[in-house]
Design an enzyme around this catalytic site. Structure first.
Site, PDB file in Angstrom:
ATOM      1  N   GLY A 133     -12.519 113.073 107.724  1.00 51.50           N
ATOM      2  CA  GLY A 133     -11.626 113.500 106.488  1.00 51.50           C
ATOM      3  C   GLY A 133     -11.323 112.071 105.952  1.00 51.50           C
ATOM      4  O   GLY A 133     -12.266 111.389 106.684  1.00 51.50           O
ATOM      5  N   ARG A 134     -10.826 111.817 105.723  1.00 54.15           N
ATOM      6  CA  ARG A 134      -9.408 110.731 105.436  1.00 54.15           C
ATOM      7  C   ARG A 134      -8.941 110.046 106.707  1.00 54.15           C
ATOM      8  O   ARG A 134      -9.237 109.158 106.889  1.00 54.15           O
ATOM      9  CB  ARG A 134      -8.081 110.271 104.468  1.00 54.15           C
ATOM     10  CG  ARG A 134      -9.141 111.185 103.088  1.00 54.15           C
ATOM     11  CD  ARG A 134      -7.075 111.329 102.103  1.00 54.15           C
ATOM     12  NE  ARG A 134      -7.688 111.559 100.827  1.00 54.15           N
ATOM     13  CZ  ARG A 134      -7.477 112.664 100.875  1.00 54.15           C
ATOM     14  NH1 ARG A 134      -7.150 113.615 101.420  1.00 54.15           N
ATOM     15  NH2 ARG A 134      -7.420 113.215  98.750  1.00 54.15           N
ATOM     16  N   ILE A 135      -8.567 110.658 107.207  1.00 57.10           N
ATOM     17  CA  ILE A 135      -7.875 110.285 109.108  1.00 57.10           C
ATOM     18  C   ILE A 135      -9.304 109.725 109.070  1.00 57.10           C
ATOM     19  O   ILE A 135      -9.624 108.539 110.151  1.00 57.10           O
ATOM     20  CB  ILE A 135      -7.172 111.265 109.427  1.00 57.10           C
ATOM     21  CG1 ILE A 135      -6.000 111.490 108.278  1.00 57.10           C
ATOM     22  CG2 ILE A 135      -6.805 110.676 110.961  1.00 57.10           C
ATOM     23  CD1 ILE A 135      -4.988 112.802 108.752  1.00 57.10           C
TER      24      ILE A 135
ATOM     25  N   ARG B 142     -18.893 119.476 109.109  1.00 56.37           N
ATOM     26  CA  ARG B 142     -19.548 120.970 108.394  1.00 56.37           C
ATOM     27  C   ARG B 142     -20.792 120.178 108.180  1.00 56.37           C
ATOM     28  O   ARG B 142     -21.917 121.263 108.181  1.00 56.37           O
ATOM     29  CB  ARG B 142     -18.444 121.645 107.569  1.00 56.37           C
ATOM     30  CG  ARG B 142     -17.476 122.548 108.333  1.00 56.37           C
ATOM     31  CD  ARG B 142     -16.742 122.943 106.990  1.00 56.37           C
ATOM     32  NE  ARG B 142     -15.717 121.905 106.501  1.00 56.37           N
ATOM     33  CZ  ARG B 142     -14.493 122.051 105.537  1.00 56.37           C
ATOM     34  NH1 ARG B 142     -14.246 123.316 105.376  1.00 56.37           N
ATOM     35  NH2 ARG B 142     -14.013 121.186 105.807  1.00 56.37           N
ATOM     36  N   THR B 143     -20.358 118.778 107.130  1.00 57.56           N
ATOM     37  CA  THR B 143     -21.550 118.834 106.423  1.00 57.56           C
ATOM     38  C   THR B 143     -21.650 117.014 107.346  1.00 57.56           C
ATOM     39  O   THR B 143     -20.486 116.685 107.355  1.00 57.56           O
ATOM     40  CB  THR B 143     -21.895 118.854 104.935  1.00 57.56           C
ATOM     41  OG1 THR B 143     -20.370 118.329 104.422  1.00 57.56           O
ATOM     42  CG2 THR B 143     -22.215 121.242 104.769  1.00 57.56           C
TER      43      THR B 143
ATOM     44  N   THR C 254      -4.739 114.027 117.654  1.00 59.46           N
ATOM     45  CA  THR C 254      -3.701 113.925 116.599  1.00 59.46           C
ATOM     46  C   THR C 254      -3.942 114.609 115.551  1.00 59.46           C
ATOM     47  O   THR C 254      -3.313 114.111 114.541  1.00 59.46           O
ATOM     48  CB  THR C 254      -3.860 112.816 115.490  1.00 59.46           C
ATOM     49  OG1 THR C 254      -4.861 112.093 116.052  1.00 59.46           O
ATOM     50  CG2 THR C 254      -4.003 110.917 117.663  1.00 59.46           C
TER      51      THR C 254
ATOM     52  N   ARG D 207      -4.383 118.642 115.508  1.00 67.49           N
ATOM     53  CA  ARG D 207      -3.862 120.342 115.951  1.00 67.49           C
ATOM     54  C   ARG D 207      -4.422 120.130 117.231  1.00 67.49           C
ATOM     55  O   ARG D 207      -4.832 120.828 117.747  1.00 67.49           O
ATOM     56  CB  ARG D 207      -4.442 121.384 114.819  1.00 67.49           C
ATOM     57  CG  ARG D 207      -3.460 121.103 113.506  1.00 67.49           C
ATOM     58  CD  ARG D 207      -1.929 121.303 113.727  1.00 67.49           C
ATOM     59  NE  ARG D 207      -1.305 121.177 112.719  1.00 67.49           N
ATOM     60  CZ  ARG D 207      -0.982 120.705 111.346  1.00 67.49           C
ATOM     61  NH1 ARG D 207      -0.400 119.365 112.505  1.00 67.49           N
ATOM     62  NH2 ARG D 207       0.086 119.713 110.269  1.00 67.49           N
TER      63      ARG D 207
ATOM     64  N   GLU E 120       3.013 124.135 121.728  1.00 72.21           N
ATOM     65  CA  GLU E 120       4.015 122.441 121.057  1.00 72.21           C
ATOM     66  C   GLU E 120       5.795 122.871 120.347  1.00 72.21           C
ATOM     67  O   GLU E 120       5.813 123.890 119.762  1.00 72.21           O
ATOM     68  CB  GLU E 120       3.387 121.713 119.557  1.00 72.21           C
ATOM     69  CG  GLU E 120       4.075 121.172 119.303  1.00 72.21           C
ATOM     70  CD  GLU E 120       3.406 120.126 118.268  1.00 72.21           C
ATOM     71  OE1 GLU E 120       3.663 120.000 116.779  1.00 72.21           O
ATOM     72  OE2 GLU E 120       2.213 119.876 118.736  1.00 72.21           O
TER      73      GLU E 120
ATOM     74  N   HIS F 103       4.500 114.458 118.749  1.00 70.99           N
ATOM     75  CA  HIS F 103       3.966 114.872 116.788  1.00 70.99           C
ATOM     76  C   HIS F 103       4.185 113.621 116.471  1.00 70.99           C
ATOM     77  O   HIS F 103       4.864 114.407 115.287  1.00 70.99           O
ATOM     78  CB  HIS F 103       4.593 116.217 117.061  1.00 70.99           C
ATOM     79  CG  HIS F 103       3.091 116.598 115.946  1.00 70.99           C
ATOM     80  ND1 HIS F 103       3.065 118.223 115.765  1.00 70.99           N
ATOM     81  CD2 HIS F 103       2.569 116.268 114.523  1.00 70.99           C
ATOM     82  CE1 HIS F 103       1.931 118.496 115.140  1.00 70.99           C
ATOM     83  NE2 HIS F 103       1.951 117.016 114.326  1.00 70.99           N
ATOM     84  N   ILE F 104       4.029 112.758 116.737  1.00 71.02           N
ATOM     85  CA  ILE F 104       5.094 111.363 116.219  1.00 71.02           C
ATOM     86  C   ILE F 104       3.524 110.242 115.123  1.00 71.02           C
ATOM     87  O   ILE F 104       4.104 109.565 115.078  1.00 71.02           O
ATOM     88  CB  ILE F 104       5.883 110.435 116.440  1.00 71.02           C
ATOM     89  CG1 ILE F 104       4.274 109.918 117.993  1.00 71.02           C
ATOM     90  CG2 ILE F 104       6.468 111.084 117.318  1.00 71.02           C
ATOM     91  CD1 ILE F 104       5.313 108.829 118.590  1.00 71.02           C
ATOM     92  N   GLY F 105       2.952 111.586 114.896  1.00 76.03           N
ATOM     93  CA  GLY F 105       0.887 110.713 114.477  1.00 76.03           C
ATOM     94  C   GLY F 105       1.806 109.953 113.330  1.00 76.03           C
ATOM     95  O   GLY F 105       1.140 109.425 112.016  1.00 76.03           O
TER      96      GLY F 105
END
Length: 315
Positions: free
Chosen positions: A157-159, A179-180, A232, A234, A262, A281-283
């Protein structure tokens, strides 16, 4: 000014976005503190017409039923796995999130963790601070060279795409799975092929019922021996106990900004492993990014309360 409704914000937020709510006459209640217990959340949400929760807050049917007038849950996050979307839909409550804004910051931290693990930065800092640095040696803290290494991205995705661009600048070869396939200049592989051939595997897929513990023991040990895992996304994507086992000989290391559980409790076996680099969790924790997230959450919330379609709807 007469209050037009209560808005509960479960943590203090950087920037001035909440002032826009106060200016419009909303009574904004902000929980000032690091922790918000379940009991306090259930109590504080009473009477709220709007809620801005963080990923730390489990917003389920019980929470929603404590606030019968609740109209919108404006998540201060991209992921919404902490919200019961079906319960919200059944009650006519809109749910929104903050996509896109944290892409670059999270990609930056992904590369920071990748570099820290590959070049054993945390171990080096600890080595020097303990006074063990007595002389230079050709075999001291040998790490992984990134140029020519293969980075396997799970979830493009974007990240994931932002990470791929950064990896190219380091001379890495990028492959991906999802997924695709997408019209991207990187080879698309099955998850199994990606794990077997990648020197570094970076997770950027949402946490769903299907992806929960995607990286189980079988898949962790299917990774290339001596490779690196970066997460980074979940914490629930990874079987933590199996990861501890894999880090004791099979994997070169792991960089984790998210964990399961967490927060990771004090004394957890992961902390004892020198090849595990763990951040809390400082992404998205760039100041500009976190302020923009607050602005987006408020924009979404106001849109719903004012009868408009929110910019970033989920439900």
């Amino acid at each position: 000014m007469l209050s037009v409704g209560k808005i509960l914000v479960t943590r203090s937020l950087p920037g001035s976005a909440l002032e826009h709510l106060r200016e419009r006459g909303y009574r904004v209640e902000v929980h000032e503190g690091l922790f918000l217990s379940r009991e306090d959340l259930l109590k504080k949400v009473e009477g709220a017409i709007g809620l801005i929760p963080t990923v730390e807050d489990r917003v389920d049917a019980e929470v929603m039923d404590r606030a019968p007038g609740l109209k919108v849950i404006a998540c201060y996050s991209v992921g919404v796995d902490h919200v019961d979307l079906e319960a919200a839909k059944a009650r006519g409550i809109r749910v929104t999130h903050t996509p896109g804004v944290l892409t670059e910051a999270t990609a930056d931290l992904t590369l920071a963790l990748l570099l820290a693990v590959a070049r054993r930065v945390a171990e080096g800092v600890d080595y020097a601070r303990k006074g063990l640095w007595q002389a230079w040696h050709p075999e001291l803290l040998l790490g992984m060279d990134l140029e020519g290494a293969t980075l396997g991205i799970v979830g493009m995705g974007r990240i994931g795409q932002a990470v791929a661009k950064r990896a190219e600048a380091f001379g890495m070869r990028v492959v991906y799975t999802g997924r695709t396939p997408k019209p991207l200049p990187y080879p698309y592989l099955s998850l199994e092929a990606l794990l077997a051939t990648s020197d570094i595997v970076s997770l950027h897929t949402p946490l769903t019922l299907e992806t929960h513990r995607l990286m189980n023991r079988e898949r962790l040990f299917a990774m290339k021996p001596g490779s690196i895992l970066i997460n980074t996304a979940r914490g629930g994507l990874v079987d933590t106990e199996a990861l501890v086992e894999a880090l004791r000989g099979h994997l070169f290391g792991a960089g984790l900004d998210v964990t399961d559980p967490e927060p990771l409790p004090r004394g957890h076996p992961l902390y004892a492993l020198p090849n595990a680099v763990i951040t809390p969790h400082i992404g998205s924790a760039g100041r500009r990014t976190r302020e923009r997230m607050a602005e987006m959450a408020v924009e979404n919330l106001l849109a719903v309360l004012e009868g408009r379609e929110p910019p970033n709807p989920v439900v």
